[in-house]
Design an enzyme around this catalytic site. Sequence first.
Site, short mmCIF file in Angstrom:
data_model
loop_
_atom_site.label_atom_id
_atom_site.label_comp_id
_atom_site.label_asym_id
_atom_site.label_seq_id
_atom_site.Cartn_x
_atom_site.Cartn_y
_atom_site.Cartn_z
N TRP A 59 0.83 -1.34 -0.01
CA TRP A 59 -0.07 0.15 0.07
C TRP A 59 0.71 1.33 -0.04
O TRP A 59 2.07 1.23 0.40
CB TRP A 59 -0.98 -0.03 1.19
CG TRP A 59 -0.50 -0.05 2.53
CD1 TRP A 59 0.69 -0.58 2.82
CD2 TRP A 59 -1.36 0.18 3.66
NE1 TRP A 59 0.77 -0.28 4.49
CE2 TRP A 59 -0.49 -0.09 4.90
CE3 TRP A 59 -2.71 0.73 3.86
CZ2 TRP A 59 -0.84 0.07 6.10
CZ3 TRP A 59 -3.01 0.88 5.24
CH2 TRP A 59 -2.26 0.85 6.32
N ASN A 60 0.25 2.29 -0.32
CA ASN A 60 0.86 3.69 -0.57
C ASN A 60 0.15 4.83 0.16
O ASN A 60 -0.80 4.56 0.26
CB ASN A 60 1.14 4.03 -1.96
CG ASN A 60 1.70 2.84 -2.91
OD1 ASN A 60 3.07 2.81 -2.80
ND2 ASN A 60 1.08 2.18 -3.62
N HIS A 77 -13.48 27.62 -5.41
CA HIS A 77 -12.31 27.67 -5.69
C HIS A 77 -11.81 29.05 -6.09
O HIS A 77 -10.73 29.53 -5.85
CB HIS A 77 -12.06 26.67 -7.17
CG HIS A 77 -10.55 26.82 -7.75
ND1 HIS A 77 -9.42 26.89 -7.19
CD2 HIS A 77 -10.32 27.00 -9.08
CE1 HIS A 77 -8.31 26.88 -7.97
NE2 HIS A 77 -8.83 26.89 -9.15
MN MN Z 1 -8.48 23.46 -11.11
#
Ligand code: MN
Length: 255
Positions: A59-60, A77
């Site tokens: 796993w990472n 955003h």
């Molecule tokens: Mn973006």
Amino acid sequence: MLATLIGATRSGSVTVVDLTTPLQESTPILELPPPFANTSRFRLEELSRYDDRGPAWYWNDIHTGEHTGTHLDAPNHWVTGRDGLDVSQAPLSTLVAPAVVIDRSAEAADDADFLLQVEHVRDWEAEHGPLPDGGWLLYRTGWAARGNDAAAFANADERGPHTPGVAPECARWLARETPICGLGVETVGTDAGQASGFEPAFPCHSELMGAGKFGLTSLRDLDRLPPTGAVLVVCPLPIVGGSGSPARVLALVEG
Ligand code: MN
């Protein structure tokens, strides 16, 4: 209905098209000039691989920006949408929604700074009907063909990147006057490479986020979609408070 859908995908009368750029360290990311902060490349950090750290398992940890690879831009955003939805709040009716495709790849091949204009979308509507209420407008430019070559994808010179986008007036019109839920593009961001110099700067971000709409970037294989009739399935991570997320983006296409 759902059994019919599954039957159709198995018989091939409905095809599932993956529009997602694979996530790896080489996946192109937006690169802003100083003094602005930049996002992280995608990276795996191995925790164990059938070894002393974990004898039976691999796993990472993953390291990534929210805006790395194929990703969803949420309204919060941009400063114009700062009080809008975060990525975890994206309506399910936006994440599974109709999609239409406008193809201006021929123009973008001739002019890397090509900009979509209101009249181009009007021409498309005259042929294909109105933009979908609550659906996605996907803007095909052919840019995804450069996606495995970071330099060609950014296409930058001393004046910055040169990639196709949307004219400010068209961004404003799409955000304020059309019923779409968002705009999807093949490039690294929804705005043109030269959009830092537009008025307003980054008009797709400014106008779409300000109108509570969404963006999708780094899409691939838009040439496999018809102009109308596809259904988009967008799967961002539900990052609480997040401004975006890498997303798996699938399209259901008849025939
Ligand atoms: Mn973006």
